[in-house]
Structures are given as structure tokens and as C-alpha cells.
Design a protein around this motif. Structure first.
Motif, short mmCIF file in Angstrom:
data_model
loop_
_atom_site.label_atom_id
_atom_site.label_comp_id
_atom_site.label_asym_id
_atom_site.label_seq_id
_atom_site.Cartn_x
_atom_site.Cartn_y
_atom_site.Cartn_z
N LEU A 51 -44.04 -47.67 -13.61
CA LEU A 51 -45.09 -46.80 -13.68
C LEU A 51 -44.65 -45.55 -12.77
O LEU A 51 -44.44 -45.79 -11.78
CB LEU A 51 -46.38 -47.85 -13.02
N CYS A 52 -45.44 -44.55 -12.92
CA CYS A 52 -45.45 -43.51 -12.18
C CYS A 52 -46.59 -42.41 -12.51
O CYS A 52 -46.78 -42.31 -13.51
CB CYS A 52 -43.98 -42.71 -12.28
N PRO A 53 -47.29 -42.24 -11.38
CA PRO A 53 -48.44 -41.26 -11.63
C PRO A 53 -47.99 -39.75 -11.79
O PRO A 53 -48.96 -39.02 -12.05
CB PRO A 53 -49.34 -41.26 -10.42
N LEU A 54 -46.94 -39.41 -11.45
CA LEU A 54 -46.44 -38.20 -11.61
C LEU A 54 -45.75 -37.87 -13.05
O LEU A 54 -45.68 -38.89 -13.84
CB LEU A 54 -45.45 -37.75 -10.61
N SER A 55 -45.69 -36.59 -13.41
CA SER A 55 -44.94 -36.16 -14.75
C SER A 55 -43.99 -35.06 -14.39
O SER A 55 -44.08 -33.87 -14.76
CB SER A 55 -45.91 -35.75 -15.65
N CYS A 56 -42.86 -35.36 -13.52
CA CYS A 56 -41.91 -34.05 -13.11
C CYS A 56 -41.59 -33.60 -14.42
O CYS A 56 -41.01 -34.12 -15.33
CB CYS A 56 -41.16 -34.76 -12.30
N ILE A 57 -41.35 -32.30 -14.46
CA ILE A 57 -40.78 -31.40 -15.51
C ILE A 57 -39.46 -31.76 -15.81
O ILE A 57 -39.00 -31.66 -17.19
CB ILE A 57 -40.94 -29.97 -15.32
N TYR A 58 -38.55 -32.35 -15.02
CA TYR A 58 -37.35 -32.45 -15.23
C TYR A 58 -36.79 -33.94 -15.46
O TYR A 58 -35.77 -34.52 -15.57
CB TYR A 58 -36.22 -32.11 -14.27
N CYS A 59 -37.93 -35.01 -15.59
CA CYS A 59 -37.76 -36.47 -15.22
C CYS A 59 -36.96 -36.80 -16.37
O CYS A 59 -37.05 -36.91 -17.46
CB CYS A 59 -39.12 -37.26 -15.29
N SER A 60 -35.73 -37.34 -15.72
CA SER A 60 -34.55 -38.05 -16.76
C SER A 60 -35.07 -39.32 -17.38
O SER A 60 -34.48 -39.84 -18.35
CB SER A 60 -33.53 -38.30 -15.68
N VAL A 61 -35.98 -40.10 -17.14
CA VAL A 61 -36.53 -41.27 -17.73
C VAL A 61 -37.89 -40.96 -18.19
O VAL A 61 -38.46 -41.90 -18.85
CB VAL A 61 -36.69 -42.45 -16.65
N ASN A 62 -38.37 -39.80 -18.36
CA ASN A 62 -39.65 -39.29 -19.08
C ASN A 62 -40.81 -40.33 -18.83
O ASN A 62 -41.45 -40.90 -19.53
CB ASN A 62 -39.25 -39.70 -20.51
N ALA A 63 -41.14 -40.53 -17.46
CA ALA A 63 -42.00 -41.38 -16.92
C ALA A 63 -43.27 -40.73 -16.71
O ALA A 63 -43.42 -39.19 -16.95
CB ALA A 63 -41.64 -41.81 -15.58
N GLY A 64 -44.30 -41.37 -16.27
CA GLY A 64 -45.80 -40.76 -16.04
C GLY A 64 -46.53 -40.68 -17.30
O GLY A 64 -46.49 -41.03 -18.26
N MET A 104 -37.15 -46.91 -12.98
CA MET A 104 -37.69 -45.81 -14.04
C MET A 104 -39.00 -45.45 -13.77
O MET A 104 -40.07 -45.10 -14.74
CB MET A 104 -37.66 -46.49 -15.47
N GLY A 105 -39.57 -45.42 -12.57
CA GLY A 105 -40.81 -45.24 -12.32
C GLY A 105 -40.97 -44.83 -10.73
O GLY A 105 -39.98 -44.51 -10.17
N GLU A 106 -42.02 -44.80 -9.84
CA GLU A 106 -42.19 -44.50 -8.56
C GLU A 106 -42.39 -46.05 -7.82
O GLU A 106 -43.68 -46.61 -7.75
CB GLU A 106 -43.26 -43.67 -8.40
N PRO A 107 -41.54 -46.32 -6.98
CA PRO A 107 -41.78 -47.67 -6.17
C PRO A 107 -42.82 -47.39 -5.23
O PRO A 107 -43.55 -48.58 -5.06
CB PRO A 107 -40.41 -47.69 -5.60
N THR A 133 -38.29 -42.43 -3.26
CA THR A 133 -39.65 -42.21 -3.55
C THR A 133 -40.21 -40.77 -3.22
O THR A 133 -39.58 -39.85 -2.44
CB THR A 133 -40.68 -42.92 -2.49
N ARG A 134 -41.28 -40.42 -3.71
CA ARG A 134 -42.07 -38.93 -3.45
C ARG A 134 -43.13 -39.28 -2.28
O ARG A 134 -43.40 -38.39 -1.76
CB ARG A 134 -42.77 -38.52 -4.80
N LEU A 135 -43.17 -40.32 -1.73
CA LEU A 135 -43.69 -40.87 -0.59
C LEU A 135 -45.32 -40.69 -0.45
O LEU A 135 -46.02 -41.39 0.23
CB LEU A 135 -43.11 -40.09 0.73
N GLY A 240 -34.90 -37.84 -21.71
CA GLY A 240 -35.77 -37.43 -20.54
C GLY A 240 -36.42 -36.12 -20.76
O GLY A 240 -36.33 -35.44 -21.97
N ARG A 241 -37.35 -35.48 -20.06
CA ARG A 241 -38.02 -34.15 -20.15
C ARG A 241 -37.16 -33.12 -19.83
O ARG A 241 -36.26 -33.32 -18.55
CB ARG A 241 -39.28 -34.43 -19.32
N ARG A 242 -37.09 -32.29 -20.46
CA ARG A 242 -35.79 -31.14 -20.03
C ARG A 242 -36.72 -29.66 -19.72
O ARG A 242 -37.47 -29.57 -20.23
CB ARG A 242 -35.49 -30.77 -21.33
S1 SF4 Z 1 -40.09 -41.51 -12.16
FE1 SF4 Z 1 -39.37 -39.62 -10.53
S2 SF4 Z 1 -39.00 -38.04 -11.47
FE2 SF4 Z 1 -39.91 -39.18 -13.21
S3 SF4 Z 1 -41.98 -38.41 -13.15
FE3 SF4 Z 1 -41.84 -40.25 -11.79
S4 SF4 Z 1 -41.34 -39.29 -9.60
FE4 SF4 Z 1 -41.12 -37.70 -11.30
#
Ligand code: SF4
Length: 358
Positions: A51-64, A104-107, A133-135, A240-242
Motif C-alpha cells: 500500500l502507498c498513498p502517493l502516486s509518484c510520477i516515476y514509481c517503478s512499481v506503479n503503486a498508489g 512495493m509500497g510505503e512502509p 520512506t517518504r517519512l 512502472g510509471r514513466r
Molecule cells: S511506492 Fe514509493 S515511488 Fe511508488 S508511489 Fe509510493 S512513495 Fe512513490
């Protein structure tokens, strides 16, 4: 679109995908989504959640919330993770294992993070516990509890100190870089070392990388033991997201890092000795490429059309028991889950198993 807090991001994911809790009956080695990953060094990766609440534009694991290819998310349990970790640490037979919590998420949103850190640090042979982590999602209280539990280092994902660009890169309008800076100061006060690990996106955050290096140096990141910043090269991944941009070569990347070191008078690279990374016995690979194995399919896998299976027979040992990702197709869900099937192993890199139905 995400809501106003990071919890809204998680709620959105929970509405759209299956959330699967991983219990003690599931082997902890074999997939990248949860459990343990051993790459033959003294570092053991522990992956508590996708699980990850963000959606980083470059996320290599396509999380969020904005993930386009996931149909399930996993939350592992400390009851499953910790005994398996203890077995793997014992197997390695070294006394300087670093447990690195990532995945593959945000610990930072894992609900049992303190328990996990405390349990990992108590294992004989573990000398350090670190976390990527993004903290932002951690409270001051949780940070204090993590310090007391024995967290040694945070590898901070941070790509810009500019509040607007930081929101844009992280794909999260609630993400507040000034709060992250406060939490970094708090972590350092509590005795947790912090190093920044920005992803360099040429043409997008070039000046921001310089500003992060200056800020990290001025604020004592790395504590003089490690470089304050270790820059990551952006690498597009198939799933991932590119980000549309010219991709830097490795040679060009390292040349720019060396130039920045000279210009700014800050070290931006570390040797394996400084990071205390060395070879250590790797878990055996019980199944070879091309082997046909019997698999009990237990759930969806993380990516749409994939399933999670347990390779039979089980030996009740983290050293030998494996889970496997079975590639089939979304239409097979009703037929596969709960049943036994024959699968051919088509990948087993670092004990990460992928198979196809025979
Ligand atoms: S897993 Fe990491 S890179 Fe991917 S969306 Fe979450 S914080 Fe961003």
C-alpha cells in the motif's frame, strides 16, 4: 484523485482493489510484494506492505491510488514475517545483518511498523535496522517509538524542497515537504540517522537536487558517518510509471555526480565498506527454471491477471518454502483460487518465482 490527507489515498485504494492480509500459513520468500528478499548479501529486505498513498510520477512499481495495473494489495503480518526473518538470519550465519524495510509500497503506513522494527532488532545476528520512506506519514510519537524500538537509519525518498514541485512529483496534493523537513530534524534528534535518496529526473528537478544536497549537508544528514545524500538515477521500468525525458547514461550520471561532489564539496557516493555491505550465504533455490511444480493458488497476485500460489509440499521452513506468482489471466480467478494446479517455473531470480500454468 486523492483526497486531502494520505488516509484518503489509502481509502481510495481499499475501495478499488482487494486488500490481502498475509498470515503465518503463507511462505515468506518467493514474491516481491511481501515477505523477505535475499540477494546473497548481509542485507535482508523486509517488505511489509504494497500500500502507498502517493502516486509518484516515476514509481517503478506503479503503486498508489493512480496505479493502472494492480488488482490487489498485500499487508503482511509481523507474526509471519518475524519468525521467517529469524530463520533466514540464522541461515546466513553472520553477526552484522542489516534488515532493510522497503518494498512495493510505503512502509511508513504499515500499521505494525514499531512491532516489526522491535522484533527485527531483537534477533541475534541483526546489527542494524533501516527503512526506505517518504517519512511524511509518520507522527512525532511514532518516530519516538521507532527510535526506542531500535530503528537505526531512514533512507529518505525526497525529490524536491519546492512545495509545489514536491506535490507534483509525488502525485499527492496533501504531501507537505516542510512537514518532512520537521520530521527529519526530529528523527536526527532521536538518534535515527537520515540520508536523502532523491531520484534525479533531468529537466524536472536538476536545481532541486542541488538544493537537497545543500539542505542535507547543513542539517546534519548522514551524521558524518555516511554521505548526506545518495542520488538515484531514474530508470524507466516496464511495468512502472514513466516520465517522458531523455534518459541519462550511467557514465553521464556518474560523471555529473563527481562534478557535483567537486562543486559543492560534499561526498555523494559511498563504498560497500562504508555501507557495510558484503556477500553472505544466499538461500537455496529449491526449484529450477523449467521445473514443473504443484501449486495451491491462494489469492490474486498484485498485478491484474497474476495469482499468488504456494508451492507444495510445504516443509514448514522459510529456508525452503516458497510462494510463486502464477501468470494466467483475470478470467481465471474463479477457477484458480482455492485449487491446486501444475505450473512451470519460468523465472527464479534471487528466489523470486514466476510460473505459467501447464
Ligand atoms: S511506492 Fe514509493 S515511488 Fe511508488 S508511489 Fe509510493 S512513495 Fe512513490
Amino acid at each position: 484523485m486523492t483526497g486531502v490527507t494520505w488516509r484518503d489515498g489509502v481509502d481510495e485504494i481499499e475501495r478499488r482493489r482487494k486488500i490481502i492480509s498475509v498470515g503465518v500459513d503463507v511462505p515468506q520468500v518467493g514474491v516481491l510484494a511481501f515477505g523477505l528478499v535475499d540477494r546473497g548479501t548481509n542485507i535482508i529486505e523486509v517488505r511489509p506492505t504494497t500500500l502507498c498513498p502517493l502516486s509518484c510520477i516515476y514509481c517503478s512499481v506503479n503503486a498508489g491510488p493512480r496505479s493502472t495495473n494492480r488488482w490487489a494489495e498485500f499487508i503482511d503480518t509481523p507474526e509471519a514475517l518475524l519468525p521467517a526473518l529469524e530463520e533466514v538470519v540464522r541461515f546466513k550465519g553472520v553477526n552484522d545483518v542489516e534488515v532493510h524495510i522497503d518494498g512495493m509500497g510505503e512502509p511508513g503506513i504499515y500499521p505494525y511498523l514499531v512491532k516489526l522494527v522491535r522484533g527485527a532488532k531483537a534477533i541475534s545476528g541483526v546489527s542494524r535496522v533501516s527503512m526506505q520512506t517518504r517519512l511524511y506519514m509518520l507522527s512525532d510519537d511514532t518516530l519516538r517509538e521507532l527510535a526506542q524500538a531500535g530503528l537505526d537509519r531512514i533512507n529518505l525518498s525526497i525529490d524536491s524542497l519546492n512545495p509545489e514541485l514536491a506535490k507534483r512529483i509525488s502525485g499527492a496534493p496533501w504531501y507537505d515537504i516542510n512537514r518532512v523537513k520537521e520530521l527529519v530534524a526530529r528523527a536526527l534528534e532521536l538518534g535515527i540517522n537520515v540520508i536523502a535518496s532523491p531520484v534525479w529526473l533531468p529537466g524536472i528537478n536538476d536545481d532541486d537536487i542541488i538544493n537537497i544536497i545543500k539542505w542535507a549537508g547543513e542539517n546534519g544528514l548522514g551524521r558524518g558517518e555516511l554521505p548526506p545524500v545518495l542520488i538515484q538515477k531514474y530508470i524507466p521500468h516496464k511495468r512502472g510509471r514513466r516520465v517522458r525525458m531523455r534518459i541519462m547514461s550511467w557514465q553521464g550520471f556518474w560523471r555529473r555526480i563527481k562534478d557535483m561532489e567537486l562543486e559543492l564539496g560534499v561526498r555523494l557516493t559511498a563504498t560497500n565498506d562504508e555501507l557495510n555491505v558484503h556477500r553472505a550465504p544466499q538461500l537455496p533455490r529449491p526449484y529450477k527454471l523449467g521445473d514443473n511444480v504443484k501449486v495451491r493458488v491462494i489469492s490474486r497476485g498484485i498485478i491484474k491477471g497474476e495469482f499468488l500460489g504456494v508451492i507444495l509440499p510445504l516443509r514448514n521452513s522459510a529456508i525452503y518454502d516458497r510462494v510463486i506468482t502464477v501468470i494466467a489471466g483475470p478470467h481465471m480467478e474463479k477457477i484458480l483460487i482455492g485449487n491446486q494446479v501444475k505450473v512451470r517455473v519460468i523465472e527464479n531470480n534471487d528466489n523470486i518465482y514466476i510460473g505459467r500454468l501447464i
